[in-house]
Design a protein around this motif. Structure first.
Motif, PDB file in Angstrom:
ATOM      1  N   LYS A   1      41.706  13.072  28.093  1.00 35.49           N
ATOM      2  CA  LYS A   1      40.284  13.251  27.779  1.00 35.49           C
ATOM      3  C   LYS A   1      40.073  13.849  26.377  1.00 35.49           C
ATOM      4  O   LYS A   1      39.273  13.377  25.604  1.00 35.49           O
ATOM      5  CB  LYS A   1      39.613  14.142  28.835  1.00 35.49           C
ATOM      6  N   SER A   2      40.781  14.915  26.096  1.00 37.53           N
ATOM      7  CA  SER A   2      40.616  15.603  24.812  1.00 37.53           C
ATOM      8  C   SER A   2      41.990  15.860  24.213  1.00 37.53           C
ATOM      9  O   SER A   2      42.857  16.430  24.871  1.00 37.53           O
ATOM     10  CB  SER A   2      39.886  16.928  25.016  1.00 37.53           C
ATOM     11  N   PHE A   3      42.175  15.441  22.961  1.00 31.64           N
ATOM     12  CA  PHE A   3      43.484  15.597  22.331  1.00 31.64           C
ATOM     13  C   PHE A   3      43.390  15.472  20.815  1.00 31.64           C
ATOM     14  O   PHE A   3      42.393  14.984  20.281  1.00 31.64           O
ATOM     15  CB  PHE A   3      44.481  14.565  22.862  1.00 31.64           C
ATOM     16  N   ILE A   4      44.458  15.897  20.181  1.00 30.48           N
ATOM     17  CA  ILE A   4      44.695  15.631  18.765  1.00 30.48           C
ATOM     18  C   ILE A   4      45.993  14.836  18.733  1.00 30.48           C
ATOM     19  O   ILE A   4      47.033  15.324  19.173  1.00 30.48           O
ATOM     20  CB  ILE A   4      44.810  16.931  17.963  1.00 30.48           C
ATOM     21  N   LEU A   5      45.921  13.592  18.250  1.00 35.40           N
ATOM     22  CA  LEU A   5      47.068  12.699  18.248  1.00 35.40           C
ATOM     23  C   LEU A   5      47.564  12.454  16.834  1.00 35.40           C
ATOM     24  O   LEU A   5      46.818  11.981  15.981  1.00 35.40           O
ATOM     25  CB  LEU A   5      46.704  11.357  18.892  1.00 35.40           C
ATOM     26  N   SER A   6      48.818  12.772  16.617  1.00 35.22           N
ATOM     27  CA  SER A   6      49.493  12.396  15.381  1.00 35.22           C
ATOM     28  C   SER A   6      49.998  10.971  15.575  1.00 35.22           C
ATOM     29  O   SER A   6      50.819  10.713  16.457  1.00 35.22           O
ATOM     30  CB  SER A   6      50.664  13.355  15.130  1.00 35.22           C
ATOM     31  N   THR A   7      49.486  10.041  14.786  1.00 34.21           N
ATOM     32  CA  THR A   7      49.891   8.642  14.910  1.00 34.21           C
ATOM     33  C   THR A   7      51.103   8.379  14.022  1.00 34.21           C
ATOM     34  O   THR A   7      51.440   9.189  13.158  1.00 34.21           O
ATOM     35  CB  THR A   7      48.752   7.700  14.489  1.00 34.21           C
ATOM     36  N   GLY A   8      51.727   7.235  14.227  1.00 33.93           N
ATOM     37  CA  GLY A   8      52.768   6.805  13.302  1.00 33.93           C
ATOM     38  C   GLY A   8      52.118   6.359  12.008  1.00 33.93           C
ATOM     39  O   GLY A   8      50.937   6.000  11.994  1.00 33.93           O
ATOM     40  N   GLY A   9      52.872   6.362  10.938  1.00 31.02           N
ATOM     41  CA  GLY A   9      52.313   5.973   9.635  1.00 31.02           C
ATOM     42  C   GLY A   9      51.709   4.581   9.624  1.00 31.02           C
ATOM     43  O   GLY A   9      50.717   4.324   8.957  1.00 31.02           O
ATOM     44  N   GLY A  10      52.286   3.673  10.398  1.00 29.46           N
ATOM     45  CA  GLY A  10      51.782   2.304  10.427  1.00 29.46           C
ATOM     46  C   GLY A  10      50.775   2.018  11.522  1.00 29.46           C
ATOM     47  O   GLY A  10      50.170   0.940  11.542  1.00 29.46           O
ATOM     48  N   THR A  11      50.579   2.960  12.406  1.00 27.59           N
ATOM     49  CA  THR A  11      49.706   2.716  13.564  1.00 27.59           C
ATOM     50  C   THR A  11      48.346   2.114  13.193  1.00 27.59           C
ATOM     51  O   THR A  11      47.929   1.124  13.797  1.00 27.59           O
ATOM     52  CB  THR A  11      49.512   4.007  14.395  1.00 27.59           C
ATOM     53  N   PRO A  12      47.622   2.666  12.208  1.00 32.74           N
ATOM     54  CA  PRO A  12      46.286   2.125  11.920  1.00 32.74           C
ATOM     55  C   PRO A  12      46.305   0.719  11.315  1.00 32.74           C
ATOM     56  O   PRO A  12      45.275   0.052  11.274  1.00 32.74           O
ATOM     57  CB  PRO A  12      45.691   3.101  10.907  1.00 32.74           C
TER      58      PRO A  12
ATOM     59  N   MET B   1      34.306  15.102  25.919  1.00 33.29           N
ATOM     60  CA  MET B   1      35.525  14.391  25.559  1.00 33.29           C
ATOM     61  C   MET B   1      35.635  14.319  24.038  1.00 33.29           C
ATOM     62  O   MET B   1      34.728  13.840  23.378  1.00 33.29           O
ATOM     63  CB  MET B   1      35.494  12.983  26.158  1.00 33.29           C
ATOM     64  N   SER B   2      36.721  14.840  23.506  1.00 32.42           N
ATOM     65  CA  SER B   2      36.959  14.800  22.062  1.00 32.42           C
ATOM     66  C   SER B   2      38.363  14.279  21.811  1.00 32.42           C
ATOM     67  O   SER B   2      39.336  14.863  22.268  1.00 32.42           O
ATOM     68  CB  SER B   2      36.822  16.194  21.458  1.00 32.42           C
ATOM     69  N   GLN B   3      38.433  13.168  21.104  1.00 32.23           N
ATOM     70  CA  GLN B   3      39.713  12.568  20.769  1.00 32.23           C
ATOM     71  C   GLN B   3      39.814  12.470  19.257  1.00 32.23           C
ATOM     72  O   GLN B   3      38.959  11.858  18.613  1.00 32.23           O
ATOM     73  CB  GLN B   3      39.851  11.203  21.439  1.00 32.23           C
ATOM     74  N   PHE B   4      40.869  13.086  18.716  1.00 29.50           N
ATOM     75  CA  PHE B   4      41.084  13.107  17.274  1.00 29.50           C
ATOM     76  C   PHE B   4      42.382  12.397  16.947  1.00 29.50           C
ATOM     77  O   PHE B   4      43.409  12.632  17.591  1.00 29.50           O
ATOM     78  CB  PHE B   4      41.135  14.547  16.761  1.00 29.50           C
ATOM     79  N   PHE B   5      42.328  11.539  15.938  1.00 26.83           N
ATOM     80  CA  PHE B   5      43.479  10.751  15.521  1.00 26.83           C
ATOM     81  C   PHE B   5      43.817  11.107  14.072  1.00 26.83           C
ATOM     82  O   PHE B   5      42.985  10.908  13.179  1.00 26.83           O
ATOM     83  CB  PHE B   5      43.158   9.258  15.622  1.00 26.83           C
ATOM     84  N   ILE B   6      45.017  11.626  13.861  1.00 30.01           N
ATOM     85  CA  ILE B   6      45.477  11.971  12.511  1.00 30.01           C
ATOM     86  C   ILE B   6      46.286  10.787  11.990  1.00 30.01           C
ATOM     87  O   ILE B   6      47.270  10.380  12.609  1.00 30.01           O
ATOM     88  CB  ILE B   6      46.357  13.254  12.523  1.00 30.01           C
ATOM     89  N   VAL B   7      45.842  10.218  10.869  1.00 30.03           N
ATOM     90  CA  VAL B   7      46.518   9.057  10.283  1.00 30.03           C
ATOM     91  C   VAL B   7      46.961   9.384   8.864  1.00 30.03           C
ATOM     92  O   VAL B   7      46.427  10.290   8.223  1.00 30.03           O
ATOM     93  CB  VAL B   7      45.606   7.796  10.296  1.00 30.03           C
TER      94      VAL B   7
ATOM     95  N   GLU C   1      40.519   0.260  14.404  1.00 30.84           N
ATOM     96  CA  GLU C   1      39.248  -0.053  15.069  1.00 30.84           C
ATOM     97  C   GLU C   1      39.178   0.651  16.434  1.00 30.84           C
ATOM     98  O   GLU C   1      38.168   1.258  16.788  1.00 30.84           O
ATOM     99  CB  GLU C   1      39.197  -1.570  15.281  1.00 30.84           C
ATOM    100  N   LEU C   2      40.247   0.563  17.189  1.00 30.39           N
ATOM    101  CA  LEU C   2      40.339   1.186  18.510  1.00 30.39           C
ATOM    102  C   LEU C   2      40.176   2.705  18.408  1.00 30.39           C
ATOM    103  O   LEU C   2      39.433   3.309  19.181  1.00 30.39           O
ATOM    104  CB  LEU C   2      41.694   0.836  19.140  1.00 30.39           C
ATOM    105  N   MET C   3      40.847   3.315  17.450  1.00 33.33           N
ATOM    106  CA  MET C   3      40.763   4.771  17.295  1.00 33.33           C
ATOM    107  C   MET C   3      39.357   5.199  16.888  1.00 33.33           C
ATOM    108  O   MET C   3      38.812   6.162  17.435  1.00 33.33           O
ATOM    109  CB  MET C   3      41.808   5.256  16.284  1.00 33.33           C
ATOM    110  N   LYS C   4      38.756   4.480  15.954  1.00 32.24           N
ATOM    111  CA  LYS C   4      37.415   4.830  15.503  1.00 32.24           C
ATOM    112  C   LYS C   4      36.382   4.687  16.622  1.00 32.24           C
ATOM    113  O   LYS C   4      35.453   5.473  16.711  1.00 32.24           O
ATOM    114  CB  LYS C   4      37.020   3.963  14.302  1.00 32.24           C
ATOM    115  N   LYS C   5      36.571   3.696  17.473  1.00 29.04           N
ATOM    116  CA  LYS C   5      35.660   3.461  18.595  1.00 29.04           C
ATOM    117  C   LYS C   5      35.753   4.588  19.624  1.00 29.04           C
ATOM    118  O   LYS C   5      34.784   4.909  20.289  1.00 29.04           O
ATOM    119  CB  LYS C   5      36.015   2.111  19.230  1.00 29.04           C
ATOM    120  N   ASN C   6      36.926   5.205  19.730  1.00 30.19           N
ATOM    121  CA  ASN C   6      37.170   6.179  20.786  1.00 30.19           C
ATOM    122  C   ASN C   6      37.212   7.635  20.334  1.00 30.19           C
ATOM    123  O   ASN C   6      37.341   8.521  21.177  1.00 30.19           O
ATOM    124  CB  ASN C   6      38.478   5.831  21.512  1.00 30.19           C
ATOM    125  N   GLY C   7      37.134   7.884  19.047  1.00 30.14           N
ATOM    126  CA  GLY C   7      37.202   9.271  18.606  1.00 30.14           C
ATOM    127  C   GLY C   7      36.988   9.424  17.116  1.00 30.14           C
ATOM    128  O   GLY C   7      36.397   8.565  16.466  1.00 30.14           O
TER     129      GLY C   7
END
Length: 164
Positions: A72-83, A1-7, A90-96
Motif C-alpha cells: 500500500k505505502s512504500f518507497i521503491l528504489s528501482t533499477g537504473g533501467g526500470t523506467p 496510500m502513498s507509493q514513491f518510486f526512486i529512479v 507510465e505505470l509508476m507515474k499512474k500509481n504514485g
C-alpha cells in the motif's frame, strides 16, 4: 496510500536515498533488484548472464506490478533501467510519485568504478558507457514528477512528506 518510486542511473544513490527516506518516514523501503534476487534466488548479474537482458526486463516489470498491487505505502528504489522498458515509467507515474535522482556523470563514473558488480558496466571504457547510457535514458528519467540534483536529502524528504 502513498507509493514513491526512486529512479535514476546506476550509481545515482537510489537505494541509499530510499533507505534514508524510509528511516525518516512511516514508509517501507523496497529495492526492486533485491526483490527479484530474493524471489529467483539469483543475482541480477546471474540473470543477465544466464537468461539475458530481455528476460530480466520482463521480470522487472512483473515484480514492479506485484509490488504496486500488494504493497500500500512504500518507497521503491528501482533499477537504473526500470523506467526505460515496458512502459514502466507510465505505470509508476499512474500509481504514485516518481522522483529522479539527477546525479552528475562524474559522480556516476566514480561510484560505478568502486562497485563493479553491475552487469551493464563490464566494458573497459566506463565513461563512454555511462555517457551513452545517460543520453539514451534521460528522456525516461525526465518524465519523473520530481527531479533532485546532487542527492539532496532534504529536498527529497520534503517531496515525500508533501506528497504522502
Amino acid at each position: 496510500m502513498s507509493q514513491f518510486f526512486i529512479v535514476g542511473m546506476p550509481g545515482s544513490g537510489k537505494s541509499t536515498m530510499a533507505k534514508f527516506l524510509a528511516s525518516k518516514t512511516k514508509f517501507n523501503c523496497l529495492d526492486l533488484d533485491e526483490v527479484i534476487e530474493k524471489m529467483l534466488k539469483k543475482s541480477v548479474s546471474e540473470i543477465f548472464r544466464d537468461e539475458g537482458e530481455d528476460h530480466f526486463r520482463s521480470l522487472e516489470t512483473k515484480f514492479l506490478k506485484e509490488i504496486i498491487k500488494k504493497e500500500k505505502s512504500f518507497i521503491l528504489s528501482t533499477g537504473g533501467g526500470t523506467p526505460c522498458f515496458n512502459k514502466n515509467m507510465e505505470l509508476m507515474k499512474k500509481n504514485g510519485t516518481t522522483i529522479f535522482l539527477n546525479t552528475s556523470t562524474d559522480t556516476l563514473i566514480e561510484r560505478v568504478r568502486r562497485k563493479d558488480k553491475r552487469p551493464l558496466f563490464n566494458s573497459k571504457n566506463i565513461e563512454e558507457t555511462i555517457n551513452h547510457m545517460f543520453n539514451q535514458r534521460i528522456k525516461y528519467y525526465d518524465q519523473a514528477e520530481f527531479s533532485v540534483k546532487d542527492n539532496n536529502r532534504e529536498k527529497t524528504l520534503s517531496i515525500v512528506n508533501s506528497n504522502s
